[in-house]
Design an enzyme around this catalytic site. Structure first.
Site, mmCIF file in Angstrom:
data_model
loop_
_atom_site.group_PDB
_atom_site.id
_atom_site.type_symbol
_atom_site.label_atom_id
_atom_site.label_comp_id
_atom_site.label_asym_id
_atom_site.label_seq_id
_atom_site.Cartn_x
_atom_site.Cartn_y
_atom_site.Cartn_z
ATOM 1 N N SER A 25 0.842 -1.200 0.000
ATOM 2 C CA SER A 25 0.000 0.000 0.000
ATOM 3 C C SER A 25 0.872 1.243 0.000
ATOM 4 O O SER A 25 2.098 1.170 0.154
ATOM 5 C CB SER A 25 -0.917 0.024 1.235
ATOM 6 O OG SER A 25 -0.144 0.127 2.422
ATOM 7 N N GLY A 26 0.223 2.394 -0.152
ATOM 8 C CA GLY A 26 0.876 3.687 0.027
ATOM 9 C C GLY A 26 2.109 3.904 -0.834
ATOM 10 O O GLY A 26 2.142 3.569 -2.026
ATOM 11 N N ILE A 27 3.153 4.445 -0.211
ATOM 12 C CA ILE A 27 4.372 4.803 -0.928
ATOM 13 C C ILE A 27 5.040 3.577 -1.532
ATOM 14 O O ILE A 27 5.561 3.620 -2.644
ATOM 15 C CB ILE A 27 5.335 5.552 0.015
ATOM 16 C CG1 ILE A 27 4.722 6.892 0.434
ATOM 17 C CG2 ILE A 27 6.683 5.777 -0.651
ATOM 18 C CD1 ILE A 27 5.460 7.584 1.567
ATOM 19 N N ASP A 46 5.489 -7.757 1.146
ATOM 20 C CA ASP A 46 4.662 -7.155 2.175
ATOM 21 C C ASP A 46 4.283 -8.229 3.191
ATOM 22 O O ASP A 46 4.251 -9.428 2.873
ATOM 23 C CB ASP A 46 3.398 -6.542 1.568
ATOM 24 C CG ASP A 46 2.741 -5.511 2.491
ATOM 25 O OD1 ASP A 46 3.058 -4.312 2.357
ATOM 26 O OD2 ASP A 46 1.935 -5.912 3.357
ATOM 27 N N VAL A 70 9.324 -8.159 7.977
ATOM 28 C CA VAL A 70 10.646 -7.586 8.203
ATOM 29 C C VAL A 70 11.113 -7.763 9.642
ATOM 30 O O VAL A 70 12.278 -7.511 9.957
ATOM 31 C CB VAL A 70 10.694 -6.092 7.818
ATOM 32 C CG1 VAL A 70 10.342 -5.902 6.359
ATOM 33 C CG2 VAL A 70 9.796 -5.259 8.702
ATOM 34 N N TYR A 157 7.999 7.993 17.518
ATOM 35 C CA TYR A 157 8.127 7.842 16.064
ATOM 36 C C TYR A 157 9.299 8.676 15.542
ATOM 37 O O TYR A 157 10.117 8.191 14.752
ATOM 38 C CB TYR A 157 6.828 8.279 15.399
ATOM 39 C CG TYR A 157 6.855 8.260 13.884
ATOM 40 C CD1 TYR A 157 6.687 7.068 13.197
ATOM 41 C CD2 TYR A 157 7.040 9.427 13.151
ATOM 42 C CE1 TYR A 157 6.704 7.038 11.804
ATOM 43 C CE2 TYR A 157 7.054 9.410 11.770
ATOM 44 C CZ TYR A 157 6.893 8.213 11.096
ATOM 45 O OH TYR A 157 6.918 8.193 9.725
ATOM 46 N N VAL A 190 2.009 12.946 4.001
ATOM 47 C CA VAL A 190 1.587 12.288 2.771
ATOM 48 C C VAL A 190 0.321 11.476 3.050
ATOM 49 O O VAL A 190 0.181 10.871 4.118
ATOM 50 C CB VAL A 190 2.698 11.354 2.240
ATOM 51 C CG1 VAL A 190 2.267 10.673 0.941
ATOM 52 C CG2 VAL A 190 3.998 12.141 2.019
ATOM 53 N N THR A 192 -1.456 8.518 3.170
ATOM 54 C CA THR A 192 -1.211 7.079 3.163
ATOM 55 C C THR A 192 -2.024 6.453 4.293
ATOM 56 O O THR A 192 -2.563 7.172 5.151
ATOM 57 C CB THR A 192 0.272 6.747 3.393
ATOM 58 O OG1 THR A 192 0.620 7.044 4.750
ATOM 59 C CG2 THR A 192 1.182 7.529 2.449
#
Length: 253
Positions: A25-27, A46, A70, A157, A190, A192
């Site tokens: 998804s997204g970027i 993913d 990941v 974050y 952005v 997302t």
């Protein structure tokens, strides 16, 4: 003086294999499609196998899907081994919990830092080692403008993304002599799935748009050009850099 770089093809990626982590998804999804458009063979990886497959379908006949976590070090090492020669690695996977420091739980801290920072560490090691051994490659990680400009509720974050920046720069210095380039992209606000919580609040949405010099949010596809640039020969002398794609947010006070 002549140049060995063909300006008409400097952004082309023909014959190169690119792995995009967080491609569902997204970027990440837009990056996968942009790399494929420039001729790369793209592996859309993913955590969500259905999302990875959907991106691969959108990306084209040369793209493949890969379910990959990941946070699973053994799986990362296996993927890096099984995929063979990887020329471009793009890491977009990340998470966020918007809370002030005193409201954070230990579990939330571990979740954000674990995926954003430790995940980046493991990805860099799993794919960077083989790249260095082969003597070529480009690693592109996603930091954030929050690494340098934060607000209340963004502390953990922001700290994780500042750490990602320094990890990528360290990798650039260590892998550079072997011919591997490592760079960071620092997006602004952005649209997302990660920012859906803010997007759902009209006042917040407008306030964030007004903070940008361009007076709007970015779109995921507007990050794709930066990915292609850093993946391609157009950036052959660029490593250890942090490319801000933030609509001018960090340029103006």
């Amino acid at each position: 003086m002549t140049t060995s770089l063909d300006y008409s093809t400097m952004f082309r990626l023909d014959g190169r294999r690119a792995v995009v982590l967080g491609a569902g998804s997204g970027i990440g999804r837009e990056a996968a499609q942009a790399l494929a458009a420039q001729g790369a063979e793209v592996v859309c990886a993913d955590l969500d196998p259905d999302a990875a497959a959907a991106t691969a379908d959108r990306t084209g006949p040369g793209a493949t899907a890969l379910a990959l976590d990941v946070l699973d070090r053994a799986a990362l090492a296996g993927a890096a081994r099984d995929l063979g020669d990887v020329d471009v690695l793009v890491l977009t996977a990340g998470t966020h919990v918007r809370k002030r420091l005193l409201d954070y739980s230990a579990e939330e801290f571990d979740r954000v830092v674990g995926l954003n920072l430790r995940g980046a560490f493991d990805v860099i090691r799993a794919f960077g080692g083989p790249m260095a051994a082969r003597g070529r490659g480009s690693i592109i990680g996603f930091s954030s403008m929050r690494a340098v400009a934060l607000e209340p509720g963004q502390g953990v974050y922001s700290a994780s993304k500042a750490g990602v920046t320094q990890l990528l720069r360290a990798a650039a210095t260590e892998f550079g002599p072997s011919g591997v380039r490592v760079n960071a992209i620092a997006p602004g606000i952005v649209e997302t799935p990660l920012t859906a919580q803010i997007m759902a609040e009209p006042d917040w949405y407008r306030a964030y748009a007004d903070k940008s010099v361009l007076n709007r949010w970015g779109r995921a596809e507007e990050l794709a050009g930066a990915v292609v640039y850093l993946a391609s020969d157009a950036s052959s002398f660029v490593t250890g850099a942090v490319l801000a794609v933030d609509g001018g947010w960090t340029a103006a006070d």
